[in-house]
Design a protein around this motif. Structure first.
Motif: not given
Length: 172
Positions: A24-37, A39-47
């Motif tokens: 296992t390994e952790m990926l970090i998502a960085t949303v731009s700009p840093s002050d975006a209202t 910052k929620k993200v959705i993760w997915s795998s194509n397989n």
């Protein structure tokens, strides 16, 4: 009055990720700009039979390639990481740099363990002495304690392959 700051993009900490099956390994998502209202993200795998992702934690399930995608809730901006999953390479044996060793009480010597094949996924070994009153071992460093004979062994974590060195300790 609250000012809404729109998301302009997203990036991932890695764009390529080699993993061995089961890792296992952790990926970090960085949303731009840093002050975006939002910052929620959705993760997915194509397989998801090869690699899954949950809150950025990627788990390698079986050999092959998968793409992990993170998508911002605000604006549907995406970033991807290509995951290459390989099967682990099993250890087939272990050897020691010496099979016999003569020491005087108080002396030390270093033994080196070599796991084969050289590209075995798990290279971890454990060391032991069958007679710690004669000789002890820690990470391959043998210490002569008192006169006599002892067998220093190294064992692979993967497959329990073993190699032994006979240590003879003399008292001057």
């Amino acid at each position: 009055v609250m000012v809404r700051v729109a998301v302009t993009g997203v990036s991932l900490s890695k764009t390529g990720l080699p993993l061995v099956k089961g890792a296992t390994e952790m990926l970090i998502a960085t949303v731009s700009p840093s002050d975006a209202t939002n910052k929620k993200v959705i993760w997915s795998s194509n397989n998801s039979s090869l690699a899954t992702v949950e809150n950025g934690q990627v788990t390698a399930l079986s050999a092959g390639n998968a793409t992990i995608t993170v998508t911002t809730e605000d604006g549907n901006h995406t970033a991807t990481c290509k995951v290459v999953v390989t099967d682990p390479i099993p250890a087939s044996g272990v050897t020691l740099s010496q099979t016999e060793l003569s020491l005087e009480k108080g002396e030390t010597a270093d033994l080196t363990a070599t796991v084969s094949p050289a590209d075995a996924t798990n290279q971890k070994v454990t060391w032991s002495s069958n007679n710690t009153t004669v000789a002890t071992v820690e990470n391959g460093k043998v210490t002569a304690v008192s006169g006599g004979k002892a067998n220093i062994s190294v064992t692979t974590e993967d497959g329990n392959h073993t190699a032994t060195c006979e240590v003879t300790v003399t008292v001057p």
